[in-house]
Design an enzyme around this catalytic site. Structure first.
Site, PDB file in Angstrom:
ATOM      1  CB  SER A  29       3.054  43.371 -70.181  1.00  0.00           C
ATOM      2  OG  SER A  29       3.568  43.448 -68.879  1.00  0.00           O
ATOM      3  CE  LYS A  78       3.417  48.871 -60.894  1.00  0.00           C
ATOM      4  NZ  LYS A  78       4.142  47.892 -60.083  1.00  0.00           N
ATOM      5  CG  ASP A 114       3.332  43.874 -58.677  1.00  0.00           C
ATOM      6  OD1 ASP A 114       3.400  43.214 -59.728  1.00  0.00           O
ATOM      7  OD2 ASP A 114       3.660  45.083 -58.609  1.00  0.00           O
ATOM      8  CB  ALA A 148       8.828  45.813 -55.482  1.00  0.00           C
ATOM      9  CG  LEU A 242      11.192  41.430 -54.959  1.00  0.00           C
ATOM     10  CD1 LEU A 242      10.257  42.621 -54.724  1.00  0.00           C
ATOM     11  CD2 LEU A 242      10.407  40.136 -54.806  1.00  0.00           C
TER      12      LEU A 242
HETATM   13  P1  NAP Z   1      11.881  51.467 -55.706  1.00  0.00           P
HETATM   14  O1  NAP Z   1      10.474  51.852 -55.391  1.00  0.00           O
HETATM   15  O2  NAP Z   1      12.778  52.455 -56.348  1.00  0.00           O
HETATM   16  O3  NAP Z   1      12.548  50.944 -54.335  1.00  0.00           O
HETATM   17  C1  NAP Z   1      13.896  50.550 -54.273  1.00  0.00           C
HETATM   18  C2  NAP Z   1      14.293  50.309 -52.824  1.00  0.00           C
HETATM   19  O4  NAP Z   1      15.660  49.903 -52.842  1.00  0.00           O
HETATM   20  C3  NAP Z   1      14.201  51.550 -51.944  1.00  0.00           C
HETATM   21  O5  NAP Z   1      13.809  51.187 -50.644  1.00  0.00           O
HETATM   22  C4  NAP Z   1      15.642  52.058 -51.926  1.00  0.00           C
HETATM   23  O6  NAP Z   1      16.039  52.734 -50.747  1.00  0.00           O
HETATM   24  C5  NAP Z   1      16.398  50.742 -51.981  1.00  0.00           C
HETATM   25  N1  NAP Z   1      17.747  50.951 -52.504  1.00  0.00           N
HETATM   26  C6  NAP Z   1      18.080  51.443 -53.717  1.00  0.00           C
HETATM   27  N2  NAP Z   1      19.426  51.509 -53.833  1.00  0.00           N
HETATM   28  C7  NAP Z   1      19.948  51.066 -52.651  1.00  0.00           C
HETATM   29  C8  NAP Z   1      21.263  50.925 -52.143  1.00  0.00           C
HETATM   30  N3  NAP Z   1      22.322  51.262 -52.874  1.00  0.00           N
HETATM   31  N4  NAP Z   1      21.404  50.440 -50.876  1.00  0.00           N
HETATM   32  C9  NAP Z   1      20.334  50.123 -50.133  1.00  0.00           C
HETATM   33  N5  NAP Z   1      19.055  50.242 -50.567  1.00  0.00           N
HETATM   34  C10 NAP Z   1      18.864  50.717 -51.801  1.00  0.00           C
HETATM   35  O7  NAP Z   1      11.909  50.182 -56.666  1.00  0.00           O
HETATM   36  P2  NAP Z   1      10.834  49.000 -56.738  1.00  0.00           P
HETATM   37  O8  NAP Z   1       9.810  49.320 -57.746  1.00  0.00           O
HETATM   38  O9  NAP Z   1      10.407  48.680 -55.344  1.00  0.00           O
HETATM   39  O10 NAP Z   1      11.719  47.813 -57.346  1.00  0.00           O
HETATM   40  C11 NAP Z   1      12.735  47.218 -56.595  1.00  0.00           C
HETATM   41  C12 NAP Z   1      13.289  45.989 -57.315  1.00  0.00           C
HETATM   42  O11 NAP Z   1      12.269  45.023 -57.480  1.00  0.00           O
HETATM   43  C13 NAP Z   1      13.824  46.292 -58.726  1.00  0.00           C
HETATM   44  O12 NAP Z   1      14.961  45.504 -58.928  1.00  0.00           O
HETATM   45  C14 NAP Z   1      12.699  45.818 -59.619  1.00  0.00           C
HETATM   46  O13 NAP Z   1      13.151  45.387 -60.893  1.00  0.00           O
HETATM   47  C15 NAP Z   1      12.174  44.634 -58.838  1.00  0.00           C
HETATM   48  N6  NAP Z   1      10.757  44.343 -59.128  1.00  0.00           N
HETATM   49  C16 NAP Z   1      10.475  43.097 -59.607  1.00  0.00           C
HETATM   50  C17 NAP Z   1       9.159  42.765 -59.870  1.00  0.00           C
HETATM   51  C18 NAP Z   1       8.849  41.388 -60.391  1.00  0.00           C
HETATM   52  O14 NAP Z   1       7.736  41.159 -60.873  1.00  0.00           O
HETATM   53  N7  NAP Z   1       9.763  40.453 -60.282  1.00  0.00           N
HETATM   54  C19 NAP Z   1       8.131  43.699 -59.638  1.00  0.00           C
HETATM   55  C20 NAP Z   1       8.477  44.953 -59.140  1.00  0.00           C
HETATM   56  C21 NAP Z   1       9.804  45.275 -58.892  1.00  0.00           C
HETATM   57  P3  NAP Z   1      15.494  54.204 -50.359  1.00  0.00           P
HETATM   58  O15 NAP Z   1      14.047  54.006 -50.044  1.00  0.00           O
HETATM   59  O16 NAP Z   1      16.297  54.546 -49.183  1.00  0.00           O
HETATM   60  O17 NAP Z   1      15.710  55.054 -51.567  1.00  0.00           O
END
Ligand code: NAP
Length: 304
Positions: A29, A78, A114, A148, A242
């Site tokens: 950022s 957050k 977001d 996310a 994402l």
């Molecule tokens: P998070 O809160 O840790 O959530 C991750 C999700 O993925 C959870 O539902 C988790 O399942 C699931 N998951 C993880 N490993 C898995 C696997 N092996 N098989 C199936 N499901 C799996 O993370 P987040 O903050 O939401 O971020 C998620 C992604 O979005 C990341 O790649 C992040 O970089 C990206 N992101 C991008 C932006 C952007 O601006 N582009 C913004 C935010 C996030 P469980 O709930 O069962 O643990």
């Protein structure tokens, strides 16, 4: 970290913006925001503030005392920062997380940009593409149910999608996720599913969103979908990952192979930052300034 833009000066009148996190040194950022601030010729600077969870209250008091205009919140603040805010937008309240905070005459206010970031590349395309607009009229299939994913549900409601079908690996977590949207100001039907239900869900989906970290650097060979499951994505659909590095991800390659429109997470990152800056400096950014932010981010990520 890239150097500060040469036209940027810091003096006694310079107003402070920043990002709180723990750790925060990896944040992109400052690069994005300072390039935009310099281009606009504004007397602001955006700095990373490393804040340990135990120091959040003290940091907020310090920000108020020193006249900090606003800041972004990232992991692990957050949710925790919400306790210190005087006003929270209903959308951020429903999402359960705030990423942008600003000082007003009402005290500290917070929202979650977001959502704006997520829908921006979809709305941009919909403005000129009827086929994209038609995707908004079908269910959105959401892979993953983490932080996310919550912005995706709020975004789907804003786009007017009829429902969100959430697929996750933990039946318990999926059920809790779906339950959390009941009695919410965000009015969209949300249903929970296992990955086994995807062969029925995917062909009907207008938008398929990967909100899991599967496929993110360095695990670039991974995807939330097997090749067989990816075959169920409609060629008329939009596949939205994402993840912003690599681009494209395996998931987007699979979907593009089906003929679907592929969107990566870079634009979401740019546009959530642009939306935050608009709040702090109280002006709409031009496409040129947003492009400056996009370029700064790509340079930082080593993308062309
Ligand atoms: P998070 O809160 O840790 O959530 C991750 C999700 O993925 C959870 O539902 C988790 O399942 C699931 N998951 C993880 N490993 C898995 C696997 N092996 N098989 C199936 N499901 C799996 O993370 P987040 O903050 O939401 O971020 C998620 C992604 O979005 C990341 O790649 C992040 O970089 C990206 N992101 C991008 C932006 C952007 O601006 N582009 C913004 C935010 C996030 P469980 O709930 O069962 O643990």
């Amino acid at each position: 970290m890239t150097p500060l833009p040469p036209t940027m000066t810091i003096s006694g009148t310079t107003r402070l913006l920043g990002i709180i996190g723990d750790p925060v040194g990896h944040s992109f950022s400052p690069d994005m925001q300072n390039q935009a601030i310099a281009e606009l010729g504004l007397d602001y600077v955006y700095v990373p503030f490393p804040v340990a969870p135990a120091n959040l209250g003290a940091a907020m008091a310090g920000f108020a005392a020193t006249g900090v205009v606003g800041f972004n919140a990232t992991i692990p603040h957050k949710q925790a920062v919400m306790e210190y805010l005087d006003v929270i937008t209903p959308e951020a309240q429903a999402i359960g997380a705030v990423n942008t905070v600003w000082r007003s005459d009402r005290g500290w206010e917070g929202t979650n940009t977001d959502v704006t970031g997520f829908i921006a590349p979809l709305q941009d395309r919909a403005a000129t593409d009827e086929k994209v607009r038609r995707c908004f009229e079908k269910p959105l299939v959401l892979l993953g149910n983490g932080g996310a994913a919550r912005a995706v549900v709020a975004g789907a409601a804003k786009l007017g999608c009829p429902k969100v079908q959430v697929a996750g690996r933990s039946a318990e977590k999926v059920a809790a996720f779906v339950e959390s949207w009941q009695d919410s100001p965000i009015a969209i039907q949300t249903t929970g599913h296992s990955f086994e239900a995807l062969p029925e869900l995917l062909p009907e989906a207008g938008i398929v969103v990967n909100s899991t970290p599967l496929g993110m650097n360095p695990n670039v060979e991974r995807s939330p979908l097997t090749d067989e499951l990816a075959e169920c994505i409609s060629p008329d659909a939009i596949a939205y990952d994402l993840i912003y590095t690599p681009s494209p991800t395996r998931f987007l390659e699979q979907a593009a192979g089906r003929g679907a429109l592929a969107i990566d997470g870079l634009e979401m990152l740019v546009r959530q930052g642009a939306a935050a800056l608009e709040i702090w400096v109280e002006r709409e950014l031009t496409a040129e300034t947003v492009e400056t932010m996009r370029r700064a981010l790509k340079a930082r990520l080593g993308l062309s």
